[in-house]
Design a protein around this motif. Structure first.
Motif, PDB file in Angstrom:
ATOM      1  N   GLY A 114       0.805  -1.176   0.008  1.00 61.20           N
ATOM      2  CA  GLY A 114      -0.089   0.005  -0.182  1.00 61.20           C
ATOM      3  C   GLY A 114       0.993   1.135   0.158  1.00 61.20           C
ATOM      4  N   PHE A 115       1.998   1.258   0.691  1.00 58.80           N
ATOM      5  CA  PHE A 115       2.674   2.270   0.739  1.00 58.80           C
ATOM      6  C   PHE A 115       3.518   2.543  -0.641  1.00 58.80           C
ATOM      7  CE2 PHE A 115       7.391   3.793   1.341  1.00 58.80           C
ATOM      8  CZ  PHE A 115       6.914   5.122   1.951  1.00 58.80           C
ATOM      9  N   LEU A 116       3.838   1.491  -1.188  1.00 56.15           N
ATOM     10  CA  LEU A 116       4.619   1.684  -2.664  1.00 56.15           C
ATOM     11  C   LEU A 116       3.594   2.494  -3.298  1.00 56.15           C
ATOM     12  CD1 LEU A 116       6.137  -1.638  -3.305  1.00 56.15           C
ATOM     13  CD2 LEU A 116       7.407   0.495  -2.654  1.00 56.15           C
ATOM     14  N   ASP A 117       2.341   1.992  -3.402  1.00 60.26           N
ATOM     15  CA  ASP A 117       1.393   2.636  -4.322  1.00 60.26           C
ATOM     16  C   ASP A 117       0.973   4.122  -3.852  1.00 60.26           C
ATOM     17  OD1 ASP A 117      -0.707   2.477  -6.166  1.00 60.26           O
ATOM     18  OD2 ASP A 117      -2.027   1.393  -5.147  1.00 60.26           O
ATOM     19  N   ALA A 118       1.023   4.311  -2.641  1.00 59.27           N
ATOM     20  CA  ALA A 118       0.655   5.685  -2.253  1.00 59.27           C
ATOM     21  C   ALA A 118       1.840   6.526  -2.558  1.00 59.27           C
ATOM     22  CB  ALA A 118       0.588   5.846  -0.573  1.00 59.27           C
ATOM     23  N   ALA A 119       3.096   6.033  -2.383  1.00 59.73           N
ATOM     24  CA  ALA A 119       4.166   6.722  -2.858  1.00 59.73           C
ATOM     25  C   ALA A 119       4.197   7.180  -4.300  1.00 59.73           C
ATOM     26  CB  ALA A 119       5.642   6.095  -2.339  1.00 59.73           C
ATOM     27  N   ALA A 120       3.919   6.038  -5.234  1.00 62.14           N
ATOM     28  CA  ALA A 120       3.829   5.974  -6.430  1.00 62.14           C
ATOM     29  C   ALA A 120       2.856   7.267  -6.898  1.00 62.14           C
ATOM     30  CB  ALA A 120       3.599   4.931  -7.247  1.00 62.14           C
ATOM     31  N   ILE A 121       1.677   7.456  -6.327  1.00 65.72           N
ATOM     32  CA  ILE A 121       0.735   8.293  -6.451  1.00 65.72           C
ATOM     33  C   ILE A 121       1.316   9.754  -6.082  1.00 65.72           C
ATOM     34  CG2 ILE A 121      -1.508   9.160  -5.932  1.00 65.72           C
ATOM     35  CD1 ILE A 121      -2.151   6.297  -5.609  1.00 65.72           C
ATOM     36  N   ARG A 122       1.809   9.814  -4.920  1.00 61.17           N
ATOM     37  CA  ARG A 122       2.302  11.059  -4.457  1.00 61.17           C
ATOM     38  C   ARG A 122       3.527  11.599  -5.395  1.00 61.17           C
ATOM     39  NH1 ARG A 122       0.996  14.781  -0.225  1.00 61.17           N
ATOM     40  NH2 ARG A 122       2.768  15.920  -0.087  1.00 61.17           N
ATOM     41  N   LEU A 123       4.329  10.885  -5.690  1.00 64.88           N
ATOM     42  CA  LEU A 123       5.531  11.210  -6.310  1.00 64.88           C
ATOM     43  C   LEU A 123       5.337  11.568  -7.888  1.00 64.88           C
ATOM     44  CD1 LEU A 123       8.286   8.635  -5.038  1.00 64.88           C
ATOM     45  CD2 LEU A 123       7.885  11.326  -4.411  1.00 64.88           C
ATOM     46  N   GLN A 124       4.624  10.714  -8.485  1.00 64.34           N
ATOM     47  CA  GLN A 124       4.228  11.061  -9.824  1.00 64.34           C
ATOM     48  C   GLN A 124       5.450  11.527 -10.577  1.00 64.34           C
ATOM     49  OE1 GLN A 124       1.684  10.003 -11.327  1.00 64.34           O
ATOM     50  NE2 GLN A 124      -0.137  10.266 -10.249  1.00 64.34           N
ATOM     51  N   GLY A 125       6.581  10.866 -10.457  1.00 62.76           N
ATOM     52  CA  GLY A 125       7.579  10.924 -11.121  1.00 62.76           C
ATOM     53  C   GLY A 125       8.576  12.325 -11.070  1.00 62.76           C
ATOM     54  N   SER A 126       8.004  12.997  -9.818  1.00 63.25           N
ATOM     55  CA  SER A 126       9.152  13.921  -9.401  1.00 63.25           C
ATOM     56  C   SER A 126      10.404  13.357  -8.829  1.00 63.25           C
ATOM     57  CB  SER A 126       8.389  14.804  -8.204  1.00 63.25           C
ATOM     58  OG  SER A 126       7.786  14.169  -7.286  1.00 63.25           O
ATOM     59  N   PRO A 127      11.509  14.094  -8.672  1.00 64.72           N
ATOM     60  CA  PRO A 127      13.003  13.210  -8.448  1.00 64.72           C
ATOM     61  C   PRO A 127      12.869  12.930  -6.928  1.00 64.72           C
ATOM     62  CG  PRO A 127      13.032  15.505  -9.015  1.00 64.72           C
ATOM     63  CD  PRO A 127      11.624  15.134  -9.299  1.00 64.72           C
ATOM     64  N   LEU A 128      13.690  11.859  -6.717  1.00 57.22           N
ATOM     65  CA  LEU A 128      13.750  11.553  -5.258  1.00 57.22           C
ATOM     66  C   LEU A 128      15.144  12.077  -4.988  1.00 57.22           C
ATOM     67  CD1 LEU A 128      12.661   7.975  -4.718  1.00 57.22           C
ATOM     68  CD2 LEU A 128      11.665   9.857  -3.512  1.00 57.22           C
ATOM     69  N   PRO A 129      15.430  12.310  -3.536  1.00 53.21           N
ATOM     70  CA  PRO A 129      16.700  12.539  -3.325  1.00 53.21           C
ATOM     71  C   PRO A 129      17.673  11.332  -3.524  1.00 53.21           C
ATOM     72  CG  PRO A 129      15.774  12.316  -1.378  1.00 53.21           C
ATOM     73  CD  PRO A 129      14.658  12.432  -2.525  1.00 53.21           C
ATOM     74  N   ILE A 130      18.967  11.388  -3.966  1.00 56.05           N
ATOM     75  CA  ILE A 130      19.932  10.176  -4.119  1.00 56.05           C
ATOM     76  C   ILE A 130      19.673   9.615  -5.548  1.00 56.05           C
ATOM     77  CG2 ILE A 130      21.275   8.456  -3.211  1.00 56.05           C
ATOM     78  CD1 ILE A 130      20.186   9.421  -0.304  1.00 56.05           C
ATOM     79  N   ILE A 131      18.235   8.834  -5.445  1.00 55.50           N
ATOM     80  CA  ILE A 131      18.205   7.988  -6.581  1.00 55.50           C
ATOM     81  C   ILE A 131      17.942   8.590  -7.826  1.00 55.50           C
ATOM     82  CG2 ILE A 131      16.909   5.689  -7.268  1.00 55.50           C
ATOM     83  CD1 ILE A 131      15.770   5.800  -4.242  1.00 55.50           C
ATOM     84  N   GLY A 132      17.262   9.806  -7.676  1.00 51.09           N
ATOM     85  CA  GLY A 132      16.925  10.693  -8.960  1.00 51.09           C
ATOM     86  C   GLY A 132      15.466  10.316  -9.388  1.00 51.09           C
ATOM     87  N   LYS A 133      14.799  10.438 -10.393  1.00 51.00           N
ATOM     88  CA  LYS A 133      13.568  10.094 -11.218  1.00 51.00           C
ATOM     89  C   LYS A 133      13.191   8.639 -11.048  1.00 51.00           C
ATOM     90  CE  LYS A 133      10.427  12.090 -14.254  1.00 51.00           C
ATOM     91  NZ  LYS A 133      10.138  12.918 -15.483  1.00 51.00           N
ATOM     92  N   VAL A 134      12.377   8.214 -10.504  1.00 56.46           N
ATOM     93  CA  VAL A 134      12.078   6.881 -10.672  1.00 56.46           C
ATOM     94  C   VAL A 134      10.547   6.630 -11.415  1.00 56.46           C
ATOM     95  CG1 VAL A 134      11.316   4.642  -9.398  1.00 56.46           C
ATOM     96  CG2 VAL A 134      12.963   6.360  -8.371  1.00 56.46           C
ATOM     97  N   PRO A 135      10.611   5.930 -12.340  1.00 56.85           N
ATOM     98  CA  PRO A 135       9.221   5.684 -13.293  1.00 56.85           C
ATOM     99  C   PRO A 135       8.211   5.490 -12.608  1.00 56.85           C
ATOM    100  CG  PRO A 135      11.267   4.710 -14.463  1.00 56.85           C
ATOM    101  CD  PRO A 135      11.560   5.153 -13.045  1.00 56.85           C
ATOM    102  N   VAL A 136       6.971   5.954 -12.573  1.00 54.77           N
ATOM    103  CA  VAL A 136       5.596   5.260 -11.959  1.00 54.77           C
ATOM    104  C   VAL A 136       5.747   4.090 -12.195  1.00 54.77           C
ATOM    105  CG1 VAL A 136       3.559   5.913 -11.567  1.00 54.77           C
ATOM    106  CG2 VAL A 136       4.739   7.831 -12.488  1.00 54.77           C
ATOM    107  N   GLN A 137       5.885   3.447 -13.508  1.00 51.90           N
ATOM    108  CA  GLN A 137       5.802   1.984 -13.626  1.00 51.90           C
ATOM    109  C   GLN A 137       6.511   1.293 -12.908  1.00 51.90           C
ATOM    110  OE1 GLN A 137       6.171   4.362 -16.208  1.00 51.90           O
ATOM    111  NE2 GLN A 137       4.154   4.412 -16.907  1.00 51.90           N
ATOM    112  N   PHE A 138       7.650   1.738 -12.761  1.00 49.56           N
ATOM    113  CA  PHE A 138       8.655   0.652 -11.788  1.00 49.56           C
ATOM    114  C   PHE A 138       7.983   0.662 -10.463  1.00 49.56           C
ATOM    115  CE2 PHE A 138      12.195   0.551  -8.712  1.00 49.56           C
ATOM    116  CZ  PHE A 138      12.753  -0.683  -9.166  1.00 49.56           C
ATOM    117  N   MET A 139       7.505   1.743  -9.786  1.00 48.60           N
ATOM    118  CA  MET A 139       6.884   1.682  -8.560  1.00 48.60           C
ATOM    119  C   MET A 139       5.717   0.881  -8.645  1.00 48.60           C
ATOM    120  SD  MET A 139       8.512   3.838  -6.406  1.00 48.60           S
ATOM    121  CE  MET A 139       7.607   4.584  -5.020  1.00 48.60           C
ATOM    122  N   GLN A 140       4.927   0.870  -9.571  1.00 48.09           N
ATOM    123  CA  GLN A 140       3.874  -0.156  -9.722  1.00 48.09           C
ATOM    124  C   GLN A 140       4.209  -1.569  -9.915  1.00 48.09           C
ATOM    125  OE1 GLN A 140       1.874   2.188 -12.872  1.00 48.09           O
ATOM    126  NE2 GLN A 140       0.464   3.307 -11.487  1.00 48.09           N
ATOM    127  N   ALA A 141       5.305  -1.707 -10.528  1.00 51.08           N
ATOM    128  CA  ALA A 141       5.524  -3.120 -10.703  1.00 51.08           C
ATOM    129  C   ALA A 141       6.605  -3.609  -9.462  1.00 51.08           C
ATOM    130  CB  ALA A 141       6.776  -3.203 -11.956  1.00 51.08           C
TER     131      ALA A 141
END
Lengths: 379, 323
Positions: free
Chosen positions: B265-292
């Motif tokens: 559920g957290f992964l899902d929530a984070a994917a919705i919240r971030l919507q492609g905005s960059p994370l610190p250190i890792i950089g931009k994570v595609p939404v699809q990666f979070m969903q998978a």
């Protein structure tokens, strides 16, 4: 352990029982039509007429059947080896990537008869590789193939969405799909075959992949019943213990069967991608992989049965489209129900009517059942 | 402080998103622990969601909706039981069939009864499960740290959310502290032994499937009557399969199941919240990666790289009584 049921004559086993199961599935579907407030008999007439009434309808029916032959064969090859490949959907989807790479690179340079073989190899290869990981995990790490292939369906979908909204999408385009292929990646239509019989066809996507599907059906028959590998696969499917005792490598047989299954699933993508849409779009498989399960069960895992079942489902898809047009209360989703009912009655409940049919046979001629049983032991 | 508020909001939507997963996951726990594989969680949730929303909007009562969701979902579970227990059919095949029948019939019946393109009418206030505001939630909202946690995270959810989380200790208690639970686990490991003890394997498995049906019904009702104000076609959108993944991730244990569902559920929530905005250190994570990610994690777990997930031994095998 043998099956707890006595053997029936072959025609009853391979003809009568599937027909009864199919009939029950359609009767239940008829009740759903009734519940919606339409006449099931009129619906059936519209369905069959829509599928076979006109030349265009027949061509569409065979176009859908092509897709389902591939997925049905894919499920069947794995099933002969005792593996339930529920990942046909994902393997076909990701194979679209292989086709896209071939077509986008060569469609402006090469004619279709050179692109097509390359695309066949690419689709089969990508499909087989996508099946390889679940197969390896099943063979080496003991993780359940059903679960891993389901997971791989979702992973495949995520990858394809990522690629189709990003790298593969032409710049400036909004639609999540590749650019349209040029003439070098468009497969020739086969509609002239139907036109030979005097029917007229406006435009239908039936194409040479149909012939490839029939060829694959023949090759699968050859593989399963006429080669050592097929024999080993069936042995493993019947009894993994016996196979192990006979010195058949478990890892090799699981991985080979799954890769062949994945390759067949992958080739399915050729039909809609190169034969019809001429691009790779989001969700182009649209459930055909799951239809393959119904087709394989319906066809009792035999290529001839699978081709017939695929035509039946092709008919449902084409006739269902006509039905939705004629009866607005019934959308194409009716087919999904029928599909589910066929899987239920021809698959999970396949033995439900068997005892009754056996009793019936026994009451007519007890010897026919008994004699078949003796003969059956030799097989 | 903004970061803190954002975290609380993500956690809040984590809870909301993990509830249907949790209910479906516990549902799967009952059936798989009794030796019946259930791929049909998705379909049973879907019919539950449809029946719940349809009944609630016709009878103008959330509780009638919930009851109907449970009823229809149990009926589908019984079909699964009929095929896989009584007729010893392939459990996977039966589950797949149920998913298809559910997907098709909800759309067809929804269209025929409500004529809104497969949707049910939007639910009115009395027909949904509303948020329950805990005493003093508004008063403490401005208290730093504890205030937002109490007001956002603990208070302000619907009845079904609390029910879902209460089901975790309840399931644990049923499975590990009651006679029924002991027998249920035994029948999933060694049905022949249970049969020898004079207990009906079939009836025990049917009861396990009734539990499954009830829980998937509640999960479906949550989707259509809490998260969304009405049924939308294919609204389960693969949640049944994520729940299945969570069940494996949790190694078929109730408390683990809760954590697995919260993680997914957290992964899902984070994917919705971030919507492609960059994370610190890792950089931009595609939404699809979070969903998978839930699926990828489950495969890695299944591969045996994070401990080993051992399913109930008799799972998927129909029981044939020796004669």
């Amino acid at each position: 352990m043998s099956t707890p049921y006595a053997k029936l004559p072959a025609w009853a086993d391979y003809g009568l029982i599937p027909l009864i199961n199919l009939a029950v599935a359609f009767i239940v579907a008829g009740f759903v039509v009734l519940l919606v407030g339409e006449n099931p008999f009129r619906a059936a007439v519209i369905l069959v007429e829509g599928a076979f009434g006109k030349g265009t309808g027949i061509a569409f029916t065979l176009f859908y059947a092509t897709t389902f032959i591939f997925t049905g064969l894919s499920v069947a090859v794995a099933a002969h080896c005792g593996l339930f490949n529920i990942g046909t959907e994902g393997q076909a989807y990701i194979a679209g990537l292989g086709i896209a790479i071939v077509c986008l690179s060569f469609d402006s340079v090469l004619p279709w008869w050179l692109t097509f073989p390359m695309a066949i190899v690419a689709s089969a290869l990508v499909g087989a590789l996508w099946a390889l990981i679940p197969a390896y995990l099943q063979a080496k790490r003991g993780s359940h193939i059903v679960i891993t292939t389901i997971m791989f369906n979702f992973i495949a979908a995520s990858i394809m969405v990522y690629l189709l909204v990003g790298p593969l999408k032409p710049a400036g385009s909004q639609a999540p799909q590749t650019r349209n292929f040029l003439a070098g990646a468009e497969l020739p239509k086969l509609n002239w075959i139907i036109e030979l019989f005097g029917a007229k066809i406006r435009s239908a996507p039936l194409n040479v992949t149909f012939l490839l599907a029939l060829l694959m059906a023949f090759l699968v028959w050859l593989l399963i019943w006429r080669t050592k590998l097929g024999y080993e696969m069936r042995t493993y499917g019947h009894s993994p213990k016996a196979a192990r005792y006979a010195g058949i490598s478990e890892t090799r047989i699981i991985i080979t069967a799954m890769m062949i299954s994945g390759a067949l699933a992958g080739m399915m993508a050729l039909n809609p991608v190169m034969g019809d849409q001429h691009n790779v779009a989001i969700d182009f498989v649209s459930g055909a992989g799951f239809v393959g399960i119904a087709v394989a069960l319906m066809g009792r895992l035999h290529p001839v049965g699978i081709v017939l079942a695929a035509v039946l489902f092709g008919m449902l898809y084409q006739g269902g489209a006509e039905l939705a047009f004629e009866m607005p209360a019934i959308s194409r989703d009716m087919i999904v129900i029928i599909q589910g009912l066929v899987i239920l009655f021809a698959g999970a409940l396949e033995h439900m009517f068997r005892p009754y049919i056996q009793a019936l046979f026994a009451s007519f001629s007890p010897r026919s059942v008994g004699m078949e049983a003796v003969k059956g032991k030799g097989a | 402080m903004d970061v803190f508020i954002a975290i609380v909001q993500i956690l809040d939507s984590t809870i909301r998103l993990s509830v249907p997963l949790l209910l479906a996951c516990l549902a799967g726990l009952f059936s798989e622990r009794s030796g019946i594989f259930d791929i049909g969680l998705e379909g049973k949730m879907l019919v539950g969601a449809f029946a719940g929303a349809a009944a609630a909007s016709v009878f103008h009562s959330a509780f009638i909706g919930l009851g109907m969701a449970i009823l229809i979902s149990v009926a589908f579970a019984m079909v699964h039981g009929f095929a896989s227990i009584t007729h010893r059919g392939n459990q996977i095949v039966s589950g797949v069939a149920i998913n298809f029948i559910a997907a098709g019939s909800t759309i067809i019946l929804g269209q025929a009864w409500f004529q809104q393109g497969g949707r049910t009418p939007a639910l009115q206030p009395g027909e949904r499960f509303d948020a329950i505001v805990w005493p003093g939630a508004e008063a403490v909202r401005d208290v730093p740290i504890i205030g937002p946690i109490y007001a956002e995270l603990i208070s302000g959810h619907s009845l079904l959310v609390y029910l879902a989380f209460l089901m975790v200790p309840f399931t644990w208690w049923v499975l590990f502290r009651t006679r029924f639970g002991l027998r249920l686990r035994a029948v999933g490991e060694n049905p022949a032994a249970v049969d020898t003890a004079g207990i009906s394997v079939a009836w025990l498995r049917y009861r396990a499937l009734i539990c499954t049906g009830i829980l998937t019904g509640v999960a479906g009702a949550y989707l259509s009557m809490v998260q969304n104000g009405g049924f939308v076609k294919d609204m389960t959108a693969g949640k049944g399969y994520i729940a299945l993944a969570a069940l494996i991730f949790a190694k078929w244990k109730p408390v683990n199941a809760m954590f697995a569902c919260l993680l997914f559920g957290f992964l899902d929530a984070a994917a919705i919240r971030l919507q492609g905005s960059p994370l610190p250190i890792i950089g931009k994570v595609p939404v699809q990666f979070m969903q998978a990610l839930p699926y990828i994690l489950t495969v890695i777990l299944l591969a045996g790289f994070i401990g080993k997930a051992i399913p109930p031994r008799a799972g998927g095998v129909p029981y044939v009584k020796e004669r």
